[in-house]
Write a protein that holds these residues in place. Structure first.
Motif, PDB file in Angstrom:
ATOM      1  N   MET A  44      48.945  32.577  57.261  1.00 40.66           N
ATOM      2  CA  MET A  44      48.189  32.169  56.065  1.00 40.66           C
ATOM      3  C   MET A  44      49.085  31.376  55.117  1.00 40.66           C
ATOM      4  N   GLN A  45      50.341  31.804  54.987  1.00 39.94           N
ATOM      5  CA  GLN A  45      51.284  31.085  54.110  1.00 39.94           C
ATOM      6  C   GLN A  45      51.477  29.659  54.596  1.00 39.94           C
ATOM      7  N   ARG A  46      51.694  29.510  55.914  1.00 40.85           N
ATOM      8  CA  ARG A  46      51.968  28.162  56.452  1.00 40.85           C
ATOM      9  C   ARG A  46      50.759  27.246  56.272  1.00 40.85           C
ATOM     10  N   ARG A  47      49.544  27.795  56.509  1.00 35.53           N
ATOM     11  CA  ARG A  47      48.341  26.962  56.375  1.00 35.53           C
ATOM     12  C   ARG A  47      48.091  26.602  54.915  1.00 35.53           C
ATOM     13  N   LEU A  48      48.259  27.574  54.029  1.00 40.39           N
ATOM     14  CA  LEU A  48      48.020  27.288  52.605  1.00 40.39           C
ATOM     15  C   LEU A  48      49.068  26.309  52.075  1.00 40.39           C
ATOM     16  N   LEU A  49      50.289  26.381  52.614  1.00 46.13           N
ATOM     17  CA  LEU A  49      51.340  25.452  52.179  1.00 46.13           C
ATOM     18  C   LEU A  49      50.932  24.009  52.468  1.00 46.13           C
TER      19      LEU A  49
END
Ligand code: HEM
Length: 138
Positions: A44-49
């Motif tokens: 989720m962090q990588r996609r939101l980044l």
């Protein structure tokens, strides 16, 4: 110019959605440092980044186009203050990027309480920048 301004604001909201929610994901990942939940939070962090990069990049592009159309703003104190705060916001964005990398490598050492405080920083930038561009106090 009104269309450019509309898109400037749309991408600014997208950028802030990321800058507000990425640190929440850091809080949850700091509280769940292993297992399936941690893997999901890393994803989720990588996609939101990525979305945050797009929002930030396009806010800057549309902001610079607006500035080219209103060259005299470059002499205004409120614009100097705004651009200084934008530089700080870019620094915060880069810091979030670095933290995503640390979670990806599993080397985070910070507590969830630290991330809760970190999460408050963009609120200050948002309030200050919007007051500067709307009220133009100096
Ligand atoms: C390189 C970065 C940026 C530049 C060069 C820039 C430049 C500008 C310019 C020239 C305007 C037009 C002002 C007018 O004609 O009334 C504007 C409007 C605006 N900007 Fe930015 N901006 C940048 C980043 C941001 C950021 C990060 C935010 C939010 C935190 C933001 C929020 C706004 C808002 C809300 C308006 C509408 C103001 C109004 O119409 O009263 N800008 N920006």
């Amino acid at each position: 110019m009104h269309w450019i301004e509309a898109f400037h604001i749309i991408f600014m909201v997208t950028w802030f959605a990321g800058l507000f929610y990425l640190p929440r994901l850091f809080v949850y990942a700091a509280e769940n440092p292993s297992g399936e939940r941690f893997s999901l939070l890393q994803l989720m962090q990588r996609r939101l980044l990525v979305i945050t990069h797009i929002g930030g990049g396009l806010t800057l592009v549309f902001g610079l186009v607006l500035l080219m159309g209103h060259g005299h703003y470059l002499a205004a104190g409120w614009m100097h203050a705004k651009l200084t705060l934008v530089a700080g916001l870019i620094g915060y964005h880069l810091w979030c990027w670095r933290l995503v990398g640390q979670f990806a490598r599993g080397v985070n050492r910070r507590s969830s309480t630290w991330f809760r405080w970190f999460n408050e920083v963009p609120v200050v930038f948002l309030i200050a920048i919007v007051i500067l561009v709307v009220i133009r106090p100096f």
